[in-house]
Design a protein around this motif. Structure first.
Motif, short mmCIF file in Angstrom:
data_model
loop_
_atom_site.label_atom_id
_atom_site.label_comp_id
_atom_site.label_asym_id
_atom_site.label_seq_id
_atom_site.Cartn_x
_atom_site.Cartn_y
_atom_site.Cartn_z
N ALA A 1 0.84 -1.20 0.00
CA ALA A 1 0.00 0.00 0.00
C ALA A 1 0.88 1.25 0.00
O ALA A 1 1.89 1.31 0.69
N TYR B 1 -5.75 2.89 3.93
CA TYR B 1 -4.35 2.53 4.08
C TYR B 1 -4.15 1.60 5.28
O TYR B 1 -3.42 0.61 5.20
N THR C 1 -4.06 -6.02 5.95
CA THR C 1 -4.34 -7.14 5.04
C THR C 1 -3.05 -7.66 4.41
O THR C 1 -2.83 -8.88 4.33
N GLU C 2 -2.20 -6.75 3.96
CA GLU C 2 -0.94 -7.15 3.33
C GLU C 2 -0.02 -7.91 4.28
O GLU C 2 0.85 -8.64 3.84
N ASP D 1 -6.35 -0.39 6.67
CA ASP D 1 -6.95 -1.68 6.29
C ASP D 1 -6.02 -2.45 5.35
O ASP D 1 -5.73 -3.63 5.57
N GLN D 2 -5.55 -1.80 4.29
CA GLN D 2 -4.69 -2.46 3.31
C GLN D 2 -3.38 -2.95 3.92
O GLN D 2 -2.91 -4.04 3.61
N THR D 3 -2.80 -2.14 4.79
CA THR D 3 -1.54 -2.53 5.41
C THR D 3 -1.73 -3.75 6.31
O THR D 3 -0.92 -4.68 6.28
#
Length: 133
Positions: free
Chosen positions: A2, A100, A106-107, A102-104
């Protein structure tokens, strides 16, 4: 990975400065350096960098440890926003910051929908307990 919102904001400020220097943007149409002052960009970038560092080892941790990291970044962002007279993050920036986070997560292998569901909230509410911006 992200992209930090602060990196996108900085790119927009730089693009505007280039356009001003080239004469392709009128000074009356330039506002991004005021919307995103260097102090806001640097502080936000620092808070998000710290968040990334804390998220990396969380994959196998319990929910409380994950939420503690979320809380720390949100409180740091609250302080940054307050340092900028409560106007550091407008609607679009708030949405970018939440996405951001959330994406971090998830990653780094965290199932955000499941994390949120175990707390009885939606994934879009994981920052709400602490967020002032």
């Amino acid at each position: 990975m992200a992209t930090r919102p602060s990196a996108r904001w900085r790119a927009r400020v730089d693009e505007e400065a280039t356009e001003l220097a080239a004469g392709t943007r009128a000074p009356s149409d330039a506002f991004l350096s005021e919307l995103f002052p260097e102090s806001l960009l640097a502080a936000t970038d620092g808070a998000l960098h710290a968040f990334e560092s804390e998220v990396a080892p969380l994959r196998d941790q319990d929910d409380e440890q994950i939420f503690a990291v979320i809380k720390r970044v949100v409180l740091a962002l609250n302080e940054i926003n307050e340092d900028h007279d409560g106007a550091g993050y407008e609607t679009e920036e708030r949405e970018e910051l939440c996405l951001y986070i959330d994406q971090t997560l998830t990653e780094h292998g965290i199932d955000v929908p499941a994390l949120a569901a175990r707390r009885g909230i939606s994934r879009t509410e994981i920052t709400d307990d602490w967020r002032d911006w």
